[in-house]
Design a protein around this motif. Sequence first.
Motif, PDB file in Angstrom:
ATOM      1  N   SER A   1     -18.596   2.464  54.063  1.00  0.00           N
ATOM      2  CA  SER A   1     -19.232   3.182  55.166  1.00  0.00           C
ATOM      3  C   SER A   1     -20.381   4.008  54.614  1.00  0.00           C
ATOM      4  N   VAL A   2     -21.329   4.334  55.475  1.00  0.00           N
ATOM      5  CA  VAL A   2     -22.490   5.111  55.051  1.00  0.00           C
ATOM      6  C   VAL A   2     -22.722   6.257  56.026  1.00  0.00           C
ATOM      7  N   LEU A   3     -22.967   7.439  55.481  1.00  0.00           N
ATOM      8  CA  LEU A   3     -23.518   8.508  56.306  1.00  0.00           C
ATOM      9  C   LEU A   3     -24.978   8.617  55.894  1.00  0.00           C
ATOM     10  N   PHE A   4     -25.869   8.284  56.809  1.00  0.00           N
ATOM     11  CA  PHE A   4     -27.295   8.178  56.484  1.00  0.00           C
ATOM     12  C   PHE A   4     -28.048   9.316  57.165  1.00  0.00           C
ATOM     13  N   ILE A   5     -28.687  10.152  56.355  1.00  0.00           N
ATOM     14  CA  ILE A   5     -29.365  11.325  56.905  1.00  0.00           C
ATOM     15  C   ILE A   5     -30.867  11.170  56.766  1.00  0.00           C
ATOM     16  N   THR A   6     -31.591  11.365  57.845  1.00  0.00           N
ATOM     17  CA  THR A   6     -33.043  11.243  57.775  1.00  0.00           C
ATOM     18  C   THR A   6     -33.670  11.987  58.940  1.00  0.00           C
ATOM     19  N   HIS A   7     -34.967  12.199  58.867  1.00  0.00           N
ATOM     20  CA  HIS A   7     -35.664  12.766  60.018  1.00  0.00           C
ATOM     21  C   HIS A   7     -36.428  11.650  60.737  1.00  0.00           C
ATOM     22  N   ASP A   8     -36.384  10.432  60.173  1.00  0.00           N
ATOM     23  CA  ASP A   8     -37.168   9.331  60.723  1.00  0.00           C
ATOM     24  C   ASP A   8     -36.319   8.537  61.715  1.00  0.00           C
ATOM     25  N   LEU A   9     -36.499   8.841  62.996  1.00  0.00           N
ATOM     26  CA  LEU A   9     -35.667   8.262  64.036  1.00  0.00           C
ATOM     27  C   LEU A   9     -35.854   6.746  64.139  1.00  0.00           C
TER      28      LEU A   9
ATOM     29  N   GLU B   1     -18.860   1.385  58.709  1.00  0.00           N
ATOM     30  CA  GLU B   1     -19.845   1.775  59.708  1.00  0.00           C
ATOM     31  C   GLU B   1     -20.994   2.533  59.041  1.00  0.00           C
ATOM     32  N   ILE B   2     -22.220   2.315  59.545  1.00  0.00           N
ATOM     33  CA  ILE B   2     -23.345   3.132  59.101  1.00  0.00           C
ATOM     34  C   ILE B   2     -23.613   4.158  60.183  1.00  0.00           C
ATOM     35  N   MET B   3     -23.350   5.412  59.837  1.00  0.00           N
ATOM     36  CA  MET B   3     -23.521   6.502  60.801  1.00  0.00           C
ATOM     37  C   MET B   3     -24.805   7.235  60.448  1.00  0.00           C
TER      38      MET B   3
ATOM     39  N   ILE C   1     -22.693   8.736  50.958  1.00  0.00           N
ATOM     40  CA  ILE C   1     -23.508   9.670  51.730  1.00  0.00           C
ATOM     41  C   ILE C   1     -24.936   9.587  51.209  1.00  0.00           C
ATOM     42  N   MET C   2     -25.870   9.312  52.084  1.00  0.00           N
ATOM     43  CA  MET C   2     -27.270   9.157  51.661  1.00  0.00           C
ATOM     44  C   MET C   2     -28.122  10.180  52.371  1.00  0.00           C
ATOM     45  N   ASP C   3     -28.654  11.128  51.603  1.00  0.00           N
ATOM     46  CA  ASP C   3     -29.455  12.202  52.175  1.00  0.00           C
ATOM     47  C   ASP C   3     -30.931  11.876  51.954  1.00  0.00           C
ATOM     48  N   GLU C   4     -31.605  11.396  52.971  1.00  0.00           N
ATOM     49  CA  GLU C   4     -33.021  11.005  52.900  1.00  0.00           C
ATOM     50  C   GLU C   4     -33.289  10.138  51.667  1.00  0.00           C
ATOM     51  N   PRO C   5     -32.565   9.029  51.493  1.00  0.00           N
ATOM     52  CA  PRO C   5     -32.663   8.296  50.234  1.00  0.00           C
ATOM     53  C   PRO C   5     -34.021   7.658  50.002  1.00  0.00           C
ATOM     54  N   THR C   6     -34.770   7.414  51.063  1.00  0.00           N
ATOM     55  CA  THR C   6     -36.030   6.689  50.865  1.00  0.00           C
ATOM     56  C   THR C   6     -37.246   7.488  51.306  1.00  0.00           C
ATOM     57  N   THR C   7     -37.064   8.765  51.586  1.00  0.00           N
ATOM     58  CA  THR C   7     -38.178   9.567  52.100  1.00  0.00           C
ATOM     59  C   THR C   7     -39.333   9.662  51.107  1.00  0.00           C
ATOM     60  N   ALA C   8     -38.992   9.662  49.805  1.00  0.00           N
ATOM     61  CA  ALA C   8     -40.052   9.810  48.806  1.00  0.00           C
ATOM     62  C   ALA C   8     -40.689   8.463  48.455  1.00  0.00           C
ATOM     63  N   LEU C   9     -40.229   7.382  49.102  1.00  0.00           N
ATOM     64  CA  LEU C   9     -40.706   6.048  48.719  1.00  0.00           C
ATOM     65  C   LEU C   9     -41.690   5.488  49.743  1.00  0.00           C
TER      66      LEU C   9
ATOM     67  N   GLY D   1     -34.012  22.082  58.478  1.00  0.00           N
ATOM     68  CA  GLY D   1     -33.349  23.330  58.836  1.00  0.00           C
ATOM     69  C   GLY D   1     -32.295  23.186  59.916  1.00  0.00           C
ATOM     70  N   CYS D   2     -32.012  21.963  60.387  1.00  0.00           N
ATOM     71  CA  CYS D   2     -31.034  21.819  61.468  1.00  0.00           C
ATOM     72  C   CYS D   2     -29.610  21.790  60.937  1.00  0.00           C
ATOM     73  N   GLY D   3     -29.444  21.676  59.621  1.00  0.00           N
ATOM     74  CA  GLY D   3     -28.098  21.706  59.051  1.00  0.00           C
ATOM     75  C   GLY D   3     -27.589  20.355  58.593  1.00  0.00           C
ATOM     76  N   LYS D   4     -28.426  19.315  58.656  1.00  0.00           N
ATOM     77  CA  LYS D   4     -27.910  17.983  58.326  1.00  0.00           C
ATOM     78  C   LYS D   4     -27.595  17.843  56.833  1.00  0.00           C
ATOM     79  N   SER D   5     -28.430  18.402  55.974  1.00  0.00           N
ATOM     80  CA  SER D   5     -28.126  18.320  54.542  1.00  0.00           C
ATOM     81  C   SER D   5     -26.948  19.219  54.185  1.00  0.00           C
ATOM     82  N   THR D   6     -26.823  20.349  54.875  1.00  0.00           N
ATOM     83  CA  THR D   6     -25.674  21.231  54.637  1.00  0.00           C
ATOM     84  C   THR D   6     -24.380  20.473  54.905  1.00  0.00           C
ATOM     85  N   ILE D   7     -24.363  19.663  55.954  1.00  0.00           N
ATOM     86  CA  ILE D   7     -23.175  18.857  56.247  1.00  0.00           C
ATOM     87  C   ILE D   7     -22.903  17.880  55.105  1.00  0.00           C
ATOM     88  N   ALA D   8     -23.957  17.199  54.647  1.00  0.00           N
ATOM     89  CA  ALA D   8     -23.780  16.218  53.578  1.00  0.00           C
ATOM     90  C   ALA D   8     -23.165  16.860  52.339  1.00  0.00           C
TER      91      ALA D   8
END
Lengths: 267, 309
Positions: A208-216, A38-40, A178-186, A47-54
């Motif tokens: 499975s993937v845990l995908f973290i981003t601010h881009d909804l 699953e890709i979650m 676990i992918m923490d904003e993997p493409t934000t700089a691209l 500052g919401c804590g998403k990277s802290t979780i990762a």
Amino acid sequence: MSAAKSLLSVQNLCVDYLTPAGSFRAVRNVSLDIGHNEIMGLAGESGCGKSTIAFSLMRLHRPPAFISDGKILFDGEDILAFPRRKLEAWRWSGASMVFQSAMNSLNPVLTVFEQFRDMLARHEKTGREAARAKAAEMMAMVGLPADRLDAFPHQLSGGMRQRVVLAMALTLRPRLVIMDEPTTALDVVVQREILQEIVALRGRLGFSVLFITHDLALMAQFADRIAIMLEGRIVEEGAAENLVAFPRHDYTRKLWAAMPRIGGTAA
Amino acid sequence: MSAPLLSLEGVSKTFHVRPVLGAVRRVEALRDVTFSIEPGRALALVGESGSGKSTCGRAVIRHFEPSAGTIRFRGEDIFAGRTRRGDSAYLRAVQMVFQDPFASLNPTHTIRHHLERPLRLHGGTDDLEARLRKTLSDVELDPDTTLEKFPHQLSGGQRQRVSFARALAVGAELIVADEPTSMLDVSIRKSVLDLMRRLKEERSIAFLYITHDIATAHYIAEETAVMFAGQVMERGPSDAVIRNPRHAYSKLLISAVPDPARRFDAEADDALAFTRQADAVRADAARPIAGYREIAPGHFVAYSEADNA
């Protein structure tokens, strides 16, 4: 989804930061399940804590952060109880992580191949020849020619570097990436190339993937399920298409409304 | 159409990069760039990193002189017949707002200091306090709570508003905004864009809006120019360029903008096909442009020699 069926099950996780002014709870009672294959998606503002979780999931969090409560079960086993040896073996092979800045996650003074070899020798005692073959195979999988193995990170473009990190993250066939904003700089074109490739690779390899981003908007294209975080809590969770079409929480609606979209009105 | 405030005609810039070791390398950062902006309107320069869009902005604020071509402001060449007075007038009228609001304000000075200096330099000391307060209210910041604060006590969005206030303080007519919202949180991005829109409509300030976020370009700019490898591939009314791109490169760029309605798994089978096509389009677009076709009033699409043959 029951805990037994899911690959990763986070239960009531709390992460605190110790500051001179007292402790600050960055992650508050977060529970989260990720199924097999699953890709979650985990979305929220800075500052919401998403990277802290990762970082906590990989036990890569460092003081002043510490996990004050909760459980992290990976295939039924409690990661927080892993002894050091087991934890080290589990990283890369059980779960791996791709960070936002590929330049910072690659060692600038080693060639790409040396970084592959380091990981393979440590985890599987692979010899030089076999490591070379394995690394070349992984590079081909992410669309990079094998001769790039002898390049140093600074000789690669940002997109190529992120592909190298992705290839490394998949080499030991982990079941969770676990992918923490993997493409934000691209750039957007490279972003789409890489994310489409991840979806295709998931179909082929199964992970499975845990995908973290601010881009909804991007998350809605990529994730199967999405959780929205606000101030350390998950405020809404559901199938990606429902979160797009029928957001229930005010904050989710606010996030959608804040994004100008090409389909929307220009006036 | 009124007379353009700013116009670039065939602007090119070649940098000679001298590494510590190895040969000098020529980098053609801008190639024959042409566009114009009228008062109270915004032109968005969109493209990936390294496409030359920021270089363009830096040429406009006179950071360097182009290798070829002219940049005119109110019809006058900004590099010809420079006088001290003309210089100061130009530097006042054309202001820049940067991407990083943490780096563009001095951390050791209050907001009052940041705004008082430009107000004093360009308008004397009469009614300084009143003008100071008005400038802050113009960017929707509360003068009572903001004036004595230091930059670190403000949020990113508030800091970016101070940057706009600083440009307003000297009476800017053109603001070059280089990715002003890309470091801000999603939920406050739009309010900063709305501020830009208001300044444009109410005060007739023109904007050169540099961004990689195409949805925001569509949101605030009347015109959009797509850049790649130092060249403008396509330019015209934002709605036409973004919703109905005609150049292969603009099509590629715009097709990659995240769209929640289109799932990746539906297209995962041809992931490599997309990459190959993207590489081919880029290689094509990097070749020198032979000219532009005007396919609709004000909508220009580049063609190369090979397209003609």
